[in-house]
Design a protein around this motif. Structure first.
Motif, short mmCIF file in Angstrom:
data_model
loop_
_atom_site.label_atom_id
_atom_site.label_comp_id
_atom_site.label_asym_id
_atom_site.label_seq_id
_atom_site.Cartn_x
_atom_site.Cartn_y
_atom_site.Cartn_z
N ALA A 10 0.90 -1.17 0.00
CA ALA A 10 0.00 0.00 0.00
C ALA A 10 0.93 1.21 0.00
N TYR A 42 -0.73 -0.98 -4.28
CA TYR A 42 -2.06 -0.42 -4.06
C TYR A 42 -1.81 1.07 -3.85
N GLY A 45 -4.09 4.69 -1.26
CA GLY A 45 -5.01 4.21 -0.23
C GLY A 45 -4.85 5.01 1.06
N SER A 46 -5.22 4.39 2.17
CA SER A 46 -5.05 5.06 3.46
C SER A 46 -3.58 5.41 3.66
N THR A 47 -2.72 4.43 3.41
CA THR A 47 -1.28 4.63 3.56
C THR A 47 -0.79 5.76 2.66
N PHE A 137 -13.69 -1.76 5.09
CA PHE A 137 -13.05 -1.23 6.30
C PHE A 137 -14.17 -0.81 7.24
N LYS A 162 -10.73 -5.98 -0.48
CA LYS A 162 -9.61 -5.80 0.44
C LYS A 162 -10.25 -5.76 1.82
N THR A 164 -10.02 -5.18 5.41
CA THR A 164 -9.30 -4.60 6.55
C THR A 164 -10.20 -4.73 7.77
N TYR A 187 -4.91 -6.36 7.41
CA TYR A 187 -4.08 -6.02 8.58
C TYR A 187 -2.80 -6.84 8.54
N ASP A 188 -1.69 -6.17 8.40
CA ASP A 188 -0.40 -6.84 8.24
C ASP A 188 -0.08 -7.74 9.43
N ILE A 203 -2.64 -6.76 1.26
CA ILE A 203 -2.25 -5.39 0.89
C ILE A 203 -1.93 -4.69 2.20
N THR A 205 0.52 -1.58 4.61
CA THR A 205 1.41 -0.45 4.81
C THR A 205 2.86 -0.89 4.97
N ILE A 240 5.80 -3.99 13.99
CA ILE A 240 4.49 -3.32 13.89
C ILE A 240 4.09 -2.74 15.25
N VAL A 248 1.45 4.82 12.67
CA VAL A 248 1.73 3.88 11.57
C VAL A 248 2.29 4.56 10.31
N PHE A 249 1.65 5.63 9.85
CA PHE A 249 2.08 6.20 8.56
C PHE A 249 3.34 7.07 8.71
#
Ligand code: NAY
Length: 290
Positions: A10, A42, A45-47, A137, A162, A164, A187-188, A203, A205, A240, A248-249
């Protein structure tokens, strides 16, 4: 045309110091991530901080990634916004750039009815020549529940989701409802769990900077080396945990910078990393990412 499934990054959106889109760094970043073995990207996205960007910027990012990827890897553009018209516009950029699929979060904030959300996806599917991947999501969006998703999956133009969500029972039910749908785990930290329940790929981050761990996990899972797959998941989860603690980002961009790719910081209201954050990221990278 590309196949779907596997580990997709992502992708972060790189910015310059003034937070404008840094298109120059994209080719190097794409090469760096493909070298880790990811199956594609991807984008937006959010990331990718999509909701902090204009539709025009999102279109420019999509075009820049396609130019850099040069046909290597699957390209899915996230085109979701809360306005159907803007979603269709970004989807046009994805088709023009030669992407393989589009994906969209359901419109959020307003109390849209299930029928309105379904109509949004139908409008997207009708307007784009590309297959559509629903971004499920539920934690952040309204009334697009499992029944509505099943209904969308009955449309052949909608090829997958996807997912999530920590609800892996739901993931399994979606796949059982439409076995040929492509289901990506979202979710990784639960990638192995999603694969075990039938996901075709993931997918995430963290695949921007530790794609190699998840590519190895995916392969170990497919070859039935479960203890190895779990060991890789546990190793990734140590990272993580730090990522969630820092943010996170912003932390993902921090790890990329430590790997030599200065993607700038995240746009406000995301916070800037401070000296203490950098210490945590450096210690974590030294222990787990070499
Ligand atoms: C996106 O659109 O970028 C994604 O949804 C990627 C999936 C990520 N989920 C969210 C909510 O952003 O990779 C995950 C997530 O960042 C990771 O599991 C850490 O919690």
């Amino acid at each position: 045309a590309q196949t779907f499934g596997g580990i997709l990054s992502a992708l972060v959106t790189p910015y310059r110091a003034d937070f404008s889109l840094n298109e120059e760094i994209i080719p190097g970043l794409i090469d760096h991530e493909l070298a880790q073995g990811v199956a594609g990207f991807y984008v937006g996205g959010s990331t990718g901080e999509a909701f902090l960007q204009s539709p025009e910027e999102r279109g420019r990012l999509i075009a820049a990634v396609a130019r850099a990827a040069k046909g290597r890897g699957t390209l899915i553009a996230h085109v979701g916004t809360i306005a159907t018209e803007d979603t269709l516009r970004i989807a046009r950029s994805a088709a023009d750039a030669g992407f393989d699929a589009v994906s969209a979060i359901p419109p959020f904030y307003y109390d849209f009815s299930a029928a309105e959300l379904i109509a949004h996806y139908k409008a997207l599917a009708a307007a784009t020549p590309l297959p559509v991947v629903v971004y499920n999501f539920g934690g952040r969006t309204g009334k697009l529940g499992p029944n509505e998703i099943m209904q969308l999956l009955d449309d052949p133009r909608i090829i997958g989701i996807k997912h999530t969500s920590q609800d892996l029972f739901q993931l399994e039910r979606f796949k059982a409802h439409r076995p040929d749908a492509v289901v990506y785990n979202g979710y990784d930290e639960m990638c192995l769990g999603g694969l075990a329940m039938g996901a075709d790929g993931a997918i995430g981050t963290t695949y921007n900077f530790m794609g190699h761990l998840f590519v190895a996990l995916y392969k170990a899972f497919q070859e039935g080396r479960m203890a190895e797959a779990l060991a890789l998941q546990k190793r990734a989860n140590r990272v993580i945990e730090v990522l969630i603690d820092v943010g996170v980002f912003p932390a993902t961009k921090g790890f990329l910078k430590l790997q030599g790719f200065d993607c700038g910081e995240c746009r406000a209201p995301f916070r800037r990393l401070d000296a203490k954050d950098w210490q945590k990221l450096e210690a974590c990278a030294a222990e787990f990412l070499n």
